[in-house]
Design a protein around this motif. Structure first.
Motif, PDB file in Angstrom:
ATOM      1  N   GLU A   1      40.437  41.158  47.499  1.00 36.00           N
ATOM      2  CA  GLU A   1      39.716  41.215  48.186  1.00 36.00           C
ATOM      3  C   GLU A   1      38.483  39.847  48.929  1.00 36.00           C
ATOM      4  N   ARG A   2      38.625  39.178  48.011  1.00 36.87           N
ATOM      5  CA  ARG A   2      38.141  37.159  48.395  1.00 36.87           C
ATOM      6  C   ARG A   2      39.367  36.917  48.708  1.00 36.87           C
ATOM      7  N   TRP A   3      40.638  37.060  48.573  1.00 35.01           N
ATOM      8  CA  TRP A   3      41.719  36.525  49.172  1.00 35.01           C
ATOM      9  C   TRP A   3      43.208  36.994  49.873  1.00 35.01           C
ATOM     10  N   GLY A   4      42.405  37.989  49.767  1.00 32.56           N
ATOM     11  CA  GLY A   4      44.016  38.911  50.874  1.00 32.56           C
ATOM     12  C   GLY A   4      45.004  38.968  50.568  1.00 32.56           C
ATOM     13  N   ASP A   5      45.315  38.285  49.109  1.00 31.14           N
ATOM     14  CA  ASP A   5      46.609  38.925  48.273  1.00 31.14           C
ATOM     15  C   ASP A   5      46.481  39.740  47.369  1.00 31.14           C
ATOM     16  N   ASP A   6      47.582  39.928  46.568  1.00 28.87           N
ATOM     17  CA  ASP A   6      47.611  41.574  45.652  1.00 28.87           C
ATOM     18  C   ASP A   6      48.084  40.698  43.841  1.00 28.87           C
ATOM     19  N   ASN A   7      47.053  39.552  43.364  1.00 29.69           N
ATOM     20  CA  ASN A   7      48.027  38.898  42.518  1.00 29.69           C
ATOM     21  C   ASN A   7      46.787  39.279  41.087  1.00 29.69           C
ATOM     22  N   GLY A   8      46.063  40.163  41.607  1.00 29.25           N
ATOM     23  CA  GLY A   8      44.144  40.409  40.728  1.00 29.25           C
ATOM     24  C   GLY A   8      44.712  40.768  39.168  1.00 29.25           C
ATOM     25  N   HIS A   9      45.583  41.428  39.398  1.00 29.90           N
ATOM     26  CA  HIS A   9      45.829  41.696  37.554  1.00 29.90           C
ATOM     27  C   HIS A   9      47.338  40.600  37.423  1.00 29.90           C
ATOM     28  N   SER A  10      47.893  39.916  37.815  1.00 30.28           N
ATOM     29  CA  SER A  10      48.537  38.825  37.748  1.00 30.28           C
ATOM     30  C   SER A  10      47.641  37.757  36.892  1.00 30.28           C
ATOM     31  N   HIS A  11      46.289  37.096  37.561  1.00 35.29           N
ATOM     32  CA  HIS A  11      45.571  36.243  36.512  1.00 35.29           C
ATOM     33  C   HIS A  11      44.940  36.889  35.093  1.00 35.29           C
ATOM     34  N   ILE A  12      44.488  38.244  36.053  1.00 32.87           N
ATOM     35  CA  ILE A  12      43.421  38.656  34.200  1.00 32.87           C
ATOM     36  C   ILE A  12      44.965  38.857  33.362  1.00 32.87           C
ATOM     37  N   ARG A  13      45.980  39.089  33.349  1.00 32.27           N
ATOM     38  CA  ARG A  13      46.797  39.101  32.182  1.00 32.27           C
ATOM     39  C   ARG A  13      47.043  37.697  32.048  1.00 32.27           C
ATOM     40  N   ALA A  14      47.889  36.964  32.925  1.00 33.41           N
ATOM     41  CA  ALA A  14      47.484  35.634  32.283  1.00 33.41           C
ATOM     42  C   ALA A  14      46.670  34.832  31.215  1.00 33.41           C
ATOM     43  N   SER A  15      45.528  35.224  32.095  1.00 36.74           N
ATOM     44  CA  SER A  15      44.148  34.922  31.358  1.00 36.74           C
ATOM     45  C   SER A  15      43.598  34.975  29.677  1.00 36.74           C
ATOM     46  N   LEU A  16      44.160  35.853  29.627  1.00 35.78           N
ATOM     47  CA  LEU A  16      44.188  37.163  28.166  1.00 35.78           C
ATOM     48  C   LEU A  16      45.346  36.765  27.544  1.00 35.78           C
ATOM     49  N   LEU A  17      46.810  36.786  28.535  1.00 35.98           N
ATOM     50  CA  LEU A  17      47.701  35.585  27.135  1.00 35.98           C
ATOM     51  C   LEU A  17      47.588  34.138  26.640  1.00 35.98           C
ATOM     52  N   GLY A  18      47.078  34.277  28.122  1.00 30.78           N
ATOM     53  CA  GLY A  18      46.701  32.008  28.291  1.00 30.78           C
ATOM     54  C   GLY A  18      47.965  30.991  27.869  1.00 30.78           C
ATOM     55  N   PRO A  19      47.432  29.975  28.919  1.00 24.34           N
ATOM     56  CA  PRO A  19      48.734  28.739  29.049  1.00 24.34           C
ATOM     57  C   PRO A  19      49.588  28.599  28.495  1.00 24.34           C
ATOM     58  N   SER A  20      48.724  28.156  27.009  1.00 20.62           N
ATOM     59  CA  SER A  20      49.817  27.626  25.945  1.00 20.62           C
ATOM     60  C   SER A  20      50.127  27.812  24.515  1.00 20.62           C
TER      61      SER A  20
END
Length: 139
Positions: free
Chosen positions: A81-100
């Motif tokens: 809703e904030r950004w008008g895109d469709d990847n909210g789940h992508s951000h949640i999944r990535a934050s749970l896994l971690g970038p490194s």
């Protein structure tokens, strides 16, 4: 103490695309001027992550299904809703896994288990060009 930084660039398909990057990281370690130390593997971006798994088709499918249970594609995300895109789940999944992750190496070889590979998982909703920074610290 020496520091070496290299970059891996690759194309991904998104949608929880699981990519084995072990050989690329091992090549960077092998060709470096550092005999032993630690390798930090970091993906640039907020919709992908890095970890290790046994890279085989069954487990690759299992990890995709696990992330779908944890952060479903079709759930409600305020991010949409904030950004008008469709990847909210992508951000949640990535934050749970971690970038490194950090992997030790000795004699220019990664110290990994027999069935342990380094993977990138791209959770975004489209194909992406990904940049992975591999930074070696050692002597």
């Amino acid at each position: 103490m020496k520091v070496v930084s290299e970059t891996i660039k690759l194309s991904t398909n998104g949608h929880t695309d699981v990519v084995d990057i072990t050989s690329q990281v091992a090549t960077i370690v092998h060709h470096s001027r550092i005999e032993g130390g630690i390798a930090t593997i970091f993906v640039v971006g907020s919709t992908a992550g890095i970890t290790t798994i046994e890279y085989e088709p069954g487990l690759v499918n299992d990890i995709k299904e696990a992330f779908e249970r944890i952060a479903p594609l079709n759930a409600h995300y305020d991010h949409h809703e904030r950004w008008g895109d469709d990847n909210g789940h992508s951000h949640i999944r990535a934050s749970l896994l971690g970038p490194s992750i950090t992997v030790p190496f000795c004699n220019k070889k990664l110290i990994l288990g027999t069935w342990q590979q380094i993977i990138l998982i791209d959770f975004d909703t489209r194909r992406r060009e990904r940049e992975i920074v591999v930074q070696l610290l050692g002597a």
